[in-house]
Design an enzyme around this catalytic site. Sequence first.
Site, PDB file in Angstrom:
ATOM      1  N   GLU A  94       1.036  -1.490  -0.035  1.00 30.07           N
ATOM      2  CA  GLU A  94       0.176  -0.396   0.090  1.00 30.07           C
ATOM      3  C   GLU A  94       0.601   1.177   0.010  1.00 30.07           C
ATOM      4  O   GLU A  94       2.003   0.823   0.378  1.00 30.07           O
ATOM      5  CB  GLU A  94      -0.597   0.156   1.701  1.00 30.07           C
ATOM      6  CG  GLU A  94      -2.061  -0.487   0.907  1.00 30.07           C
ATOM      7  CD  GLU A  94      -2.885   0.015   2.354  1.00 30.07           C
ATOM      8  OE1 GLU A  94      -3.029   1.671   3.030  1.00 30.07           O
ATOM      9  OE2 GLU A  94      -3.661  -1.264   2.996  1.00 30.07           O
ATOM     10  N   CYS A 107       2.941   8.371   1.015  1.00 28.17           N
ATOM     11  CA  CYS A 107       3.745   7.384   1.892  1.00 28.17           C
ATOM     12  C   CYS A 107       3.403   5.913   1.181  1.00 28.17           C
ATOM     13  O   CYS A 107       3.245   5.260   1.071  1.00 28.17           O
ATOM     14  CB  CYS A 107       2.777   7.504   3.404  1.00 28.17           C
ATOM     15  SG  CYS A 107       3.239   6.257   4.182  1.00 28.17           S
ATOM     16  N   CYS A 114       5.493  -6.883   8.230  1.00 22.74           N
ATOM     17  CA  CYS A 114       6.726  -6.640   8.559  1.00 22.74           C
ATOM     18  C   CYS A 114       7.361  -6.914   9.852  1.00 22.74           C
ATOM     19  O   CYS A 114       6.894  -7.709  10.799  1.00 22.74           O
ATOM     20  CB  CYS A 114       6.436  -4.883   9.651  1.00 22.74           C
ATOM     21  SG  CYS A 114       7.756  -3.848   9.891  1.00 22.74           S
ATOM     22  N   CYS A 118       5.726  -3.818  16.846  1.00 23.21           N
ATOM     23  CA  CYS A 118       5.289  -2.679  17.922  1.00 23.21           C
ATOM     24  C   CYS A 118       3.817  -3.043  18.368  1.00 23.21           C
ATOM     25  O   CYS A 118       2.868  -3.645  17.671  1.00 23.21           O
ATOM     26  CB  CYS A 118       5.308  -1.689  17.345  1.00 23.21           C
ATOM     27  SG  CYS A 118       7.337  -1.845  17.044  1.00 23.21           S
ATOM     28  N   CYS A 121       0.097  -1.616  16.284  1.00 20.98           N
ATOM     29  CA  CYS A 121       0.737  -1.214  14.317  1.00 20.98           C
ATOM     30  C   CYS A 121      -0.603  -2.653  14.151  1.00 20.98           C
ATOM     31  O   CYS A 121       0.449  -3.411  13.588  1.00 20.98           O
ATOM     32  CB  CYS A 121       2.115  -1.114  13.634  1.00 20.98           C
ATOM     33  SG  CYS A 121       1.919  -0.727  12.715  1.00 20.98           S
ATOM     34  N   CYS A 335      -1.217   6.223   9.964  1.00 26.34           N
ATOM     35  CA  CYS A 335      -0.086   4.857  10.296  1.00 26.34           C
ATOM     36  C   CYS A 335      -0.828   4.077  11.069  1.00 26.34           C
ATOM     37  O   CYS A 335      -1.879   3.515  11.779  1.00 26.34           O
ATOM     38  CB  CYS A 335       0.388   6.135  11.258  1.00 26.34           C
ATOM     39  SG  CYS A 335       1.325   7.172  11.106  1.00 26.34           S
TER      40      CYS A 335
END
Length: 355
Positions: A94, A107, A114, A118, A121, A335
């Site tokens: 994305e 962005c 990932c 975290c 997220c 985010c």
Amino acid sequence: MGEETKVRLLDLDRGELKQFVGTLGMPEYRANQIAERLLAGEDIGEITTLSKKDRQTLSEVAVSGIPETVLVRQSKIDETCKYLFKLFDGVLVETVLMKYSYGYSVCVSSQAGCRMGCKFCASSGIPFSRNLTAGEILGQIIAINRSKNIKIGHVVIMGIGEPLDNYDNVIKFLRLATSEEGLNISSRKISLSTCGLVPNIKRLAQENIPVTLSVSLHNPFDYERSEIMPVNKVYPLDELFAACREYVKLTGRRVTFEYALISGVNDTKRHANELAGRLSHLQCHVNIIPVNKVKGTGFERPDRDSIERFSGYLTEKGIPATVRRELGRDISAACGQLRKGVIEDGGEAGTGSES
Ligand code: SAH
């Protein structure tokens, strides 16, 4: 030759492209003609400055490497636009386009998934599949430039993935994006966001590509930060701040610290005081991001007053701080929300903020 094994031209820098066209019996200057059109988002078949025969020769062994657009979501509130791209092997990434008074900013994602884990997220819920290549990161910008007929002037590497966990490809991307022969975007207009991979922050400082370093901090206490960001167990705060100092010293750029404010978790005066103390001798700026809701995390954003209060504590202590304004609220462009919203369509609608 199968599509998957073909050379993806956007991955090559100009020297490599010259070499490659040489192996096909073409003169070096053809590389410039090809690159110019690829950077404009064209496919090999559209490069009419090449003879039909040359286009055919090239197509037999190479593809442009521009990602395929599978979905575009345009915000109805502002001009934010979210793209879902499919890479050559079916991997989805994305990208978010944002419009500011100073122009367009994008962005980009640097990995598919990932590994950093975290807690707050949405990317953490996506299994890691692979690193993106330099051309796949660059291709996100090029594809959007073409689709909107614009020239994106600002880039934030804050999409899915940890850029410093994909170091070599991200560095090559930065060189392609900033070089005159590439997209010619000033390194000052590029931000790289990291959760804090200390050795690679130090390496980045030496690369002579002085991008804005954004560090996702979110908590000034080691034991608390380790609870929400496992990376802190490996690279605790003292080491992180030392690396940031080195970055400032070597690049002359101030560092941005991102602080996702979570109600009852990191938004107290105790946190603000410690944060201000930690940052007092560092040339920096704090970006406060009211946390975006991600299903299953249970984290909530503080109310407006608490956010202002937290920001006020920092500025009182002489730490420049701003609260990030919201963009793309209706399209989960925020985010930590990327990909999830699109893939599990109809998921958390998003209380977005810009990246
Ligand atoms: N891996 C990199 C870049 C991707 S995340 C990094 O950690 O910096 C981009 C930014 O969004 C980071 O600051 C990240 O901490 C923040 N973020 C992730 N989830 C969020 C959420 N739910 N709310 C607000 N910010 C979030």
